[in-house]
Scaffold this motif. Sequence first.
Motif, mmCIF file in Angstrom:
data_model
loop_
_atom_site.group_PDB
_atom_site.id
_atom_site.type_symbol
_atom_site.label_atom_id
_atom_site.label_comp_id
_atom_site.label_asym_id
_atom_site.label_seq_id
_atom_site.Cartn_x
_atom_site.Cartn_y
_atom_site.Cartn_z
ATOM 1 N N TYR A 114 0.835 -1.207 0.000
ATOM 2 C CA TYR A 114 0.000 0.000 0.000
ATOM 3 C C TYR A 114 0.868 1.254 0.000
ATOM 4 O O TYR A 114 0.572 2.236 -0.693
ATOM 5 C CB TYR A 114 -0.919 -0.005 1.209
ATOM 6 N N THR A 115 1.952 1.231 0.768
ATOM 7 C CA THR A 115 2.860 2.381 0.816
ATOM 8 C C THR A 115 3.458 2.669 -0.545
ATOM 9 O O THR A 115 3.477 3.820 -1.010
ATOM 10 C CB THR A 115 3.975 2.129 1.841
ATOM 11 N N ARG A 118 0.541 3.961 -3.019
ATOM 12 C CA ARG A 118 -0.147 5.233 -2.816
ATOM 13 C C ARG A 118 0.780 6.418 -2.544
ATOM 14 O O ARG A 118 0.530 7.528 -2.995
ATOM 15 C CB ARG A 118 -1.123 5.092 -1.649
ATOM 16 N N LEU A 119 1.821 6.197 -1.769
ATOM 17 C CA LEU A 119 2.664 7.310 -1.356
ATOM 18 C C LEU A 119 3.749 7.592 -2.385
ATOM 19 O O LEU A 119 4.271 6.677 -3.021
ATOM 20 C CB LEU A 119 3.290 7.022 0.009
ATOM 21 N N ARG A 186 -7.967 6.026 -6.777
ATOM 22 C CA ARG A 186 -7.406 6.961 -5.803
ATOM 23 C C ARG A 186 -8.453 7.959 -5.304
ATOM 24 O O ARG A 186 -8.231 8.637 -4.296
ATOM 25 C CB ARG A 186 -6.240 7.715 -6.426
ATOM 26 N N ASP A 189 -9.292 7.503 -1.713
ATOM 27 C CA ASP A 189 -8.342 8.104 -0.778
ATOM 28 C C ASP A 189 -8.571 9.611 -0.671
ATOM 29 O O ASP A 189 -8.563 10.185 0.428
ATOM 30 C CB ASP A 189 -6.910 7.833 -1.235
ATOM 31 N N ARG A 193 -9.576 11.800 2.600
ATOM 32 C CA ARG A 193 -8.699 12.860 3.114
ATOM 33 C C ARG A 193 -9.484 14.164 3.299
ATOM 34 O O ARG A 193 -9.212 14.940 4.231
ATOM 35 C CB ARG A 193 -7.524 13.070 2.177
ATOM 36 N N THR A 198 -6.646 9.992 8.017
ATOM 37 C CA THR A 198 -5.206 9.858 7.804
ATOM 38 C C THR A 198 -4.919 8.662 6.895
ATOM 39 O O THR A 198 -5.803 7.844 6.622
ATOM 40 C CB THR A 198 -4.485 9.655 9.148
ATOM 41 N N SER A 199 -3.673 8.570 6.431
ATOM 42 C CA SER A 199 -3.289 7.440 5.574
ATOM 43 C C SER A 199 -3.469 6.116 6.304
ATOM 44 O O SER A 199 -3.876 5.107 5.713
ATOM 45 C CB SER A 199 -1.833 7.596 5.127
ATOM 46 N N ASN A 200 -3.173 6.112 7.588
ATOM 47 C CA ASN A 200 -3.334 4.895 8.386
ATOM 48 C C ASN A 200 -4.801 4.473 8.443
ATOM 49 O O ASN A 200 -5.130 3.291 8.256
ATOM 50 C CB ASN A 200 -2.803 5.143 9.794
ATOM 51 N N ILE A 202 -7.204 5.332 6.336
ATOM 52 C CA ILE A 202 -7.643 4.974 4.983
ATOM 53 C C ILE A 202 -7.284 3.523 4.677
ATOM 54 O O ILE A 202 -8.087 2.769 4.116
ATOM 55 C CB ILE A 202 -7.019 5.924 3.951
ATOM 56 N N PHE A 203 -6.074 3.127 5.058
ATOM 57 C CA PHE A 203 -5.611 1.771 4.772
ATOM 58 C C PHE A 203 -6.452 0.722 5.507
ATOM 59 O O PHE A 203 -6.929 -0.245 4.902
ATOM 60 C CB PHE A 203 -4.138 1.638 5.176
#
Length: 299
Positions: A114-115, A118-119, A186, A189, A193, A198-200, A202-203
């Motif tokens: 996932y990191t 997405r990031l 996306r 996401d 947001r 947060t990203s955490n 969302i995951f």
Amino acid sequence: MNNTKSVKLDKSSKSPEMRSGYAAKRRMTNIIVYIILTVMVLIWIFPIVWLVLQSFNTVDRVSSHLFPQGFTLDHYKTLFTDERVPYAKWITNTFLVAVLSCVISTLFILMVSYTLSRLRFKSRRKLLNLGLILGMFPGFMSMAATYSIMELFHLEGQLFALVIVYSAGAGLGYQVAKGFFDTIPRSLDEAARIDGATSNRIFWVIILPLSKPIIVYTALTTFLGPWADYIFVSYFMKTNTDNFTVAVGLYNLLTPANINSYFTTFCAGAVLIAIPITILFIVMQRFYVGGVTGGAVKG
């Protein structure tokens, strides 16, 4: 228009003899393909059938006959009654290591995937390439170094050491899961947001519930490795028989001193250890296929 008419005339101008010739050629090709596939299936399934039949053989030694000379269930009983064959202990060790490794490895792979999906951060592309290159090297090349590290922490011969070994490098298997996460829009996401997630969050709350196929695929593959592994267990456990897994324990039944007394017991043990993973794959097959095909869409 003229070209369309000419194409239609060409198709209609084929005589029945030509069409029947094409059909006969296609039918012959299919017959040849089916014959080849049937032969391949028979070659693949023959050792399995032979192993199952030998597990019921009344003769303990290796037999060259396909069908057993007699049928008995004594070898299955031996697995749980003979003190020299602690099969229940082997299964317990195997199950413990496989489940713990499966849970930890699945979390590692999903989070890393996932990191990377997405990031966007510096050296992301280099990390992707590095992970791909490292994944090409077989794991047994690092056995000596890994064993030395386990010795430093006094973990040699321990089941927990196997869990660490199987799980530590699991993140390198991100390719398929990353491809699956790339297919999730996306926009999900971005909408989360906007709502302050947060990203955490969302995951865990949004992405994972939509990722059942890849979760099942990852869990199955990370469970199967420790379940059937022999190389690492034999190297790490050495003479610590209390922590043997099924693979190492059954292999020891094939030593020259035991093969003529426990060969059919080995066959019975191999059949029993294959049943759970076979049932698991049959039940989870549709999710497994969905994870593979979904992860193959994008790189």
